[in-house]
Design a protein around this motif. Structure first.
Motif, mmCIF file in Angstrom:
data_model
loop_
_atom_site.group_PDB
_atom_site.id
_atom_site.type_symbol
_atom_site.label_atom_id
_atom_site.label_comp_id
_atom_site.label_asym_id
_atom_site.label_seq_id
_atom_site.Cartn_x
_atom_site.Cartn_y
_atom_site.Cartn_z
ATOM 1 N N GLU A 121 -4.161 -15.402 11.184
ATOM 2 C CA GLU A 121 -4.290 -15.680 9.752
ATOM 3 C C GLU A 121 -4.957 -14.519 9.018
ATOM 4 O O GLU A 121 -4.539 -14.137 7.924
ATOM 5 N N THR A 122 -5.997 -13.973 9.636
ATOM 6 C CA THR A 122 -6.670 -12.839 8.998
ATOM 7 C C THR A 122 -5.758 -11.625 8.954
ATOM 8 O O THR A 122 -5.650 -10.939 7.941
ATOM 9 N N ARG A 127 -4.670 -2.464 -1.852
ATOM 10 C CA ARG A 127 -5.639 -2.021 -0.854
ATOM 11 C C ARG A 127 -6.980 -2.700 -1.078
ATOM 12 O O ARG A 127 -7.644 -3.131 -0.151
ATOM 13 N N ALA A 177 -11.128 -6.347 0.680
ATOM 14 C CA ALA A 177 -12.052 -7.441 0.346
ATOM 15 C C ALA A 177 -11.805 -8.639 1.269
ATOM 16 O O ALA A 177 -12.747 -9.276 1.744
ATOM 17 N N LEU A 178 -10.542 -8.929 1.540
ATOM 18 C CA LEU A 178 -10.237 -10.062 2.415
ATOM 19 C C LEU A 178 -10.704 -9.798 3.843
ATOM 20 O O LEU A 178 -11.212 -10.694 4.516
ATOM 21 N N PHE A 207 0.832 -1.207 0.000
ATOM 22 C CA PHE A 207 0.000 0.000 0.000
ATOM 23 C C PHE A 207 0.863 1.253 0.000
ATOM 24 O O PHE A 207 0.664 2.164 -0.784
ATOM 25 N N ALA A 264 -3.293 -12.198 6.229
ATOM 26 C CA ALA A 264 -3.903 -12.121 4.890
ATOM 27 C C ALA A 264 -4.123 -10.670 4.485
ATOM 28 O O ALA A 264 -3.860 -10.287 3.346
ATOM 29 N N VAL A 265 -4.584 -9.855 5.423
ATOM 30 C CA VAL A 265 -4.826 -8.441 5.114
ATOM 31 C C VAL A 265 -3.496 -7.740 4.864
ATOM 32 O O VAL A 265 -3.332 -6.978 3.915
ATOM 33 N N LYS A 266 -2.531 -8.032 5.715
ATOM 34 C CA LYS A 266 -1.235 -7.369 5.607
ATOM 35 C C LYS A 266 -0.522 -7.731 4.311
ATOM 36 O O LYS A 266 0.115 -6.898 3.691
ATOM 37 N N ARG A 267 -0.655 -8.978 3.906
ATOM 38 C CA ARG A 267 0.109 -9.422 2.737
ATOM 39 C C ARG A 267 -0.656 -9.291 1.427
ATOM 40 O O ARG A 267 -0.175 -9.705 0.377
ATOM 41 N N ALA A 268 -1.825 -8.715 1.466
ATOM 42 C CA ALA A 268 -2.605 -8.578 0.248
ATOM 43 C C ALA A 268 -1.849 -7.739 -0.773
ATOM 44 O O ALA A 268 -1.013 -6.920 -0.418
ATOM 45 N N LEU A 313 -7.365 -18.649 3.624
ATOM 46 C CA LEU A 313 -7.773 -18.132 4.941
ATOM 47 C C LEU A 313 -8.890 -18.995 5.530
ATOM 48 O O LEU A 313 -8.846 -19.371 6.706
ATOM 49 N N GLN A 369 -7.663 -5.512 -2.483
ATOM 50 C CA GLN A 369 -7.652 -6.916 -2.096
ATOM 51 C C GLN A 369 -7.649 -7.055 -0.569
ATOM 52 O O GLN A 369 -8.351 -7.892 -0.015
ATOM 53 N N ALA A 370 -6.881 -6.204 0.085
ATOM 54 C CA ALA A 370 -6.809 -6.274 1.544
ATOM 55 C C ALA A 370 -8.186 -6.012 2.151
ATOM 56 O O ALA A 370 -8.625 -6.716 3.066
ATOM 57 N N ARG A 373 -6.484 -16.497 -2.087
ATOM 58 C CA ARG A 373 -6.102 -16.071 -0.741
ATOM 59 C C ARG A 373 -7.231 -16.311 0.262
ATOM 60 O O ARG A 373 -6.998 -16.723 1.398
ATOM 61 N N PRO A 382 -6.076 -0.561 5.198
ATOM 62 C CA PRO A 382 -6.728 -1.820 5.587
ATOM 63 C C PRO A 382 -6.173 -2.415 6.875
ATOM 64 O O PRO A 382 -6.929 -2.976 7.669
ATOM 65 N N ASN A 383 -4.854 -2.294 7.087
ATOM 66 C CA ASN A 383 -4.289 -2.879 8.306
ATOM 67 C C ASN A 383 -4.816 -2.164 9.545
ATOM 68 O O ASN A 383 -5.218 -2.791 10.523
#
Lengths: 417, 541
Positions: free
Chosen positions: B514-515, B525, B530-531, A131, B518-522, A208, B527-528, A204, B499-500
């Motif tokens: 895990e969540t 923005r 949406a996850l 980001f 997933a958000v951090k590694r998206a 999850l 994708q993060a 992804r 998002p983070n």
């Protein structure tokens, strides 16, 4: 000369997007700045076009433009290095570099002198967050807080003499990416679909759910399977339906940009985004996911060329990504966030046919932090060079307004014919 | 790093906002962290918290008038022969000066020309504007139902567009539009503005319990939103029996479950036109709204209740002051005393039915049934028995005081201790998602999304309303459709979001590693975001 009719934009939107399905749309987008064409009285003057293509997710420059002449390259990537021989050999550029086999059309452009590669390039950003990295790429600084884009600021500084006055307050579509946010008016257009990003997000999310929620995992996997079967129905070609859809998504966006920009009254500057380049797992550099993405990009760039027609002569396309990936492959046949990567310059206005690289080498000590391709070219130098020689922005404007804080980064001369 | 103390504090705030409320907005977790339970309880006593005043929303009575005017105007403006009853509307509008007389004359001329050109009976075919989507409506005699099935807001009859006729007249009055979109939009705005949203969740619960559905025909689409505001919201924190009666007397319910058409077999009205009893409403009252199947009533009870409710209807005359308002009709009422579930009710008018309804609302079986439904809807698909008993006792002890029952729910430790495992319904999911973003999403998008996800506003396919069992909403296409919504929402809104930070803010220490990863590694923005929206922590509550 008639004033540009903004209604044309709406019509173009309708024509380009007959079956727009809002609900399935995703993150891929095209935004055009309303820098207007030169008016007729300036006949004979150049009427330059500029397209910036952003690859979101961090493109692996070492797979897109493999340094086949570097002896360390293959040893760093035993499973994913692009090979010089075999069923899908690299496409050689010079003794040192080659193109990924999926970039055949770009290869043709380089050979015709219409495209060049900049290697070991990076923005001024040195962390590894997508980001923040994309923000830096788009706002043209390493400051996270600046909320306008360099491309918009460049537009705002262009002399208006000889140009139709841009209309203000236009907004079509959902949101404008940072690179084009700012004082200059912009419009945006959203294509019917964008499967590239979606496929990756699906993977992804599936991971999850698999880790956290077996019940949702079962439901989701089954739903994805049903979708895939539905989408595959009828398409009996040898190519997998995923690749076909990926290509269609990329190409439709490029077609939209080309059609708008080829028009005598259309916009002259546009930004496109393609998502899905974050290849942590099973990168598939020559026959998997990345190869599919690069193939779709290859088609999209060629679509820009053919779609722009005569205007291609006056066009420069810049392809950039927020940062590169680790020089070594990871344990999952993928690569993690890195630093140095590649950028492409394409178009009839580009002095192409070469690779620009001050190659840092791939030995342990030569890598940045012992892991990334070290950046030796500041991407801003390339961008400044294009804006100066293609659009005629002064060095002072580029330094103070477009890329503040880049006093030490001189424009790269000689990129434009 | 999150400590145990962080975890417990965040978990309490998260339960408050998600189990009882509409979902956490940025900052909400911090705001209520010191006393989550107190914050939820406080909402129950905030003044007028259940009401939804909105200058753009109109009453059921006004909507009903618009509905009739629209039918008449469309017929007039498309050059068809205005049907008998609608002539009254046209005449009244002319008399009020709202419809130019010349226009009516032009329409008459056009009609003459048309009938001269072609054989009778072909007129509907030659009228593309009234065909097409309109033809999709199954409702006989309901020729404007098609403009809004909630699916693709067609806007067929938007103002100033009378259609392809000779009467595209600038003086033509605007055709009234069906208010469903406005009603939904007002709900969506409230959804984002509610501090916690417990009362809004209660509105959804009770509105669904006493559901009226747009699937019940064109007219319901004009008044379903008003029904919530007029019959449900004023009583959500009042007495159940008052809500039940308000529902029973509302035009939307009287039409939806056909009591409007129910006539006592021995009433004056029946003697004249031979029509008879319609048991539909009486049956659902027993089976769904109050005591429930298994409470020991029989078919005879259904018939007795239906008879008691004959004459409960709305005035339909366009010129009446009380158009579509409750107006008990003694001449349609079945004479005689009634016996329902063993209790005798003496002969009477509307008070006979009212007495039965009040008794049904206070019936122990009703208390047990509603207690369980509340516990299921808010807490868990298999709720703790102790919680159900507590709610049942409160309902009985307070004669169905719904504010007290709601407070009992929030005060019960069992309601807080249950694992956060209940699947959100599509509405809960969409509402929680839009509370994450910085701007109000466009209402049409949300209407479209709720349709795709199978839970449109006021759109249950049966009188029993939507399922309150979370598990029922888990299905393969449901989950991929949710992802489509999340991706779409992300595209429009993720730009302004970190998002983070958002994930930490709204999930806090309750977020799984895990969540978080997933958000951090998206890869972007979008994708993060949406996850995050699709994460198990957002899907379940």
């Amino acid at each position: 000369m008639a004033k540009p009719d903004l209604a044309d934009f709406a019509r173009a939107d309708a024509v380009l997007c007959p079956s727009r399905r809002v609900f399935l749309a995703g993150a891929t987008s095209l935004t055009a700045a309303l820098m207007m064409p030169r008016v007729a009285s300036a006949a004979g003057a150049r009427d330059p076009r500029l397209v910036v293509v952003i690859l979101r997710g961090a493109l692996d420059g070492l797979s897109a433009v493999p340094p086949i002449g570097d002896p360390t390259y293959e040893s760093l990537r035993p499973d994913i290095a692009i090979k010089q021989a075999g069923p899908k050999p690299a496409l050689p550029l010079d003794g040192m570099f080659a193109l990924n086999p999926a970039l055949a059309k770009v290869h043709g452009m380089v050979k015709r002198g219409e495209a060049l590669v900049v290697h070991a390039a990076a923005t001024g950003y040195r962390e590894r967050s997508h980001f923040d990295g994309q923000d830096a790429l788009e706002n043209g600084t390493s400051a996270k807080s600046l909320d306008t884009g360099w491309l918009n600021r460049a537009m705002a500084e262009l002399p208006t003499a000889g140009r139709a006055v841009p209309a203000r307050g236009l907004g079509i579509g959902a949101t404008v990416p940072l690179i084009l946010r700012g004082p200059a008016p912009v419009v945006s257009w959203i294509p019917p679909k964008l499967d590239a990003a979606k496929e990756d997000t699906i993977d992804r999310l599936a991971a999850l759910y698999a880790a956290r929620d077996p019940e949702l995992s079962r439901a989701f996997e089954a739903g994805v399977e049903i979708d895939r079967m539905a989408n595959a129905g009828g398409a009996m070609q040898s190519a997998t339906p995923g690749v076909k859809r990926l290509q269609a998504g990329f190409v439709s966006l490029a077609q939209g940009a080309a059609r708008l920009m080829a028009s005598s009254e259309g916009p002259r500057v546009a930004a496109l985004s393609y998502d899905g380049w974050d290849t942590h797992v099973k990168e598939g550099s020559s026959d998997g996911r990345l190869a599919g993405l690069l193939g779709a990009l290859d088609l999209a760039l060629d679509t820009l060329r053919t779609g722009l027609g005569d205007a291609w002569k006056e066009t420069a396309v810049i392809v950039v990504t927020e940062f590169g990936r680790t020089a070594r492959e990871n344990g999952a046949d993928g690569t993690d966030h890195g630093t140095g990567t590649v950028a492409f310059l394409l178009g009839g206005a580009v002095k192409g046919g070469r690779v620009i690289a001050d190659w840092p080498g791939l030995k342990e000590a030569q890598l940045l932090d012992g892991r990334d391709l070290a950046p030796t070219t500041d991407l801003r130098a390339v961008l400044k060079g294009v804006l100066a020689d293609h659009l005629g922005l002064s060095a002072a404007v580029l330094r103070d307004k477009v890329f503040p804080g880049s006093e030490n980064v001189a424009p790269h001369a000689g990129l434009i014919v | 790093m999150a400590t145990d103390a962080d975890f417990h504090r965040d978990a309490g705030a998260l339960v408050a906002l998600t189990r009882f409320g509409l979902g956490a907005r940025p900052g909400d977790m911090r705001r209520i962290a010191s006393d989550p339970r107190g914050a939820v309880l406080a909402e129950l006593t905030a003044p007028n918290v259940a009401l939804l005043p909105d200058p753009y929303l109109v009453s059921a009575a006004d909507s009903s008038r618009h509905y009739q005017e629209r039918k008449a105007l469309r017929q007039l403006l498309t050059g068809r022969k205005v049907r008998e009853k609608r002539n009254v509307v046209i005449e009244t509008m002319v008399a009020d000066g709202r419809l130019p007389k010349e226009l009516v004359q032009k329409a008459a001329l056009l009609l003459q020309e048309k009938s001269a050109k072609k054989p009778a009976g072909a007129e509907a075919m030659a009228d593309p504007d009234m065909g097409g989507s309109m033809a999709a409506s199954p409702m006989a005699g309901d020729d404007m139902a098609g403009d809004m099935d909630g699916r693709a807001p067609g806007k067929a009859g938007k103002k100033g567009k009378p259609g392809r006729t000779g009467l595209d007249d600038p003086d033509a009055p605007a055709i009234p539009t069906q208010p469903m979109d406005d009603e939904a939009a007002a709900r969506f705005v409230r959804t984002r503005n509610a501090d916690i949203g417990f009362v809004e969740r209660l509105v959804s619960f009770w509105g669904d319990h006493l559901t009226v559905s747009t699937k019940g025909g064109g007219y319901i689409r004009w008044v379903a939103g008003a029904y919530d505001r007029e019959a449900i919201r004023p009583h959500v924190l009042g007495r159940f029996e008052d809500m039940l009666l308000a529902s029973a007397r509302h035009s939307a319910m009287l039409h939806y479950l056909d009591n409007q058409a129910s006539i006592g077999p021995n009433s004056e009205a029946a003697k004249r036109n031979g029509k008879g009893l319609n048991e539909n409403y009486a049956r659902e009252l027993l089976e769904l709204h109050t005591v429930g199947a298994g409470a020991g009533y029989t078919q005879a009870d259904v018939i007795e209740l239906a008879k008691a409710l004959t004459g409960w209807r709305v005035e339909k005359g366009y010129k009446a002051d009380n158009l579509e308002q409750f107006d008990f009709a003694p001449r349609a009422h079945e004479p005689g005393e009634r016996t329902v579930m063993g209790k005798r009710y003496p002969e009477g008018g509307a008070e006979q039915g009212e007495a039965i309804l009040r008794d049904l609302a206070r019936h122990p079986a009703t208390a047990a049934r509603l207690a369980r439904r509340l516990a299921v809807a808010f807490v868990a698909d298999e709720p703790p028995p102790a919680l159900v008993q507590r709610l049942e006792r409160t309902f009985r002890d307070t004669q169905g005081d719904l504010r007290e029952v709601a407070a009992a729910l929030v005060s019960a430790d069992e309601a807080w201790d249950a694992p956060r495992a209940k699947m959100r319904s599509p509405q809960e999911f969409v509402f929680a998602s839009i509370r994450l973003v910085g701007r109000q999403p466009r209402a049409e998008r949300l209407i479209e999304a709720l349709n795709a996800l199978g839970q449109p506003m006021w759109g249950a396919s049966q009188p029993k309303g939507y399922s309150i069992v979370g598990r029922d909403w888990i299905a393969p296409d449901a989950q991929t459709n949710r992802l489509d919504f999340a991706v779409d929402l992300a595209r429009d809104h993720a730009d302004d979001i970190d998002p983070n930070a958002l994930a930490e803010d709204v999930l806090g220490a309750a977020m799984s590693d895990e969540t978080r990863t997933a958000v951090k590694r998206a890869g972007s923005r979008e994708q993060a975001f949406a996850l995050l929206v699709m994460s198990p922590e957002m899907q379940r509550r």
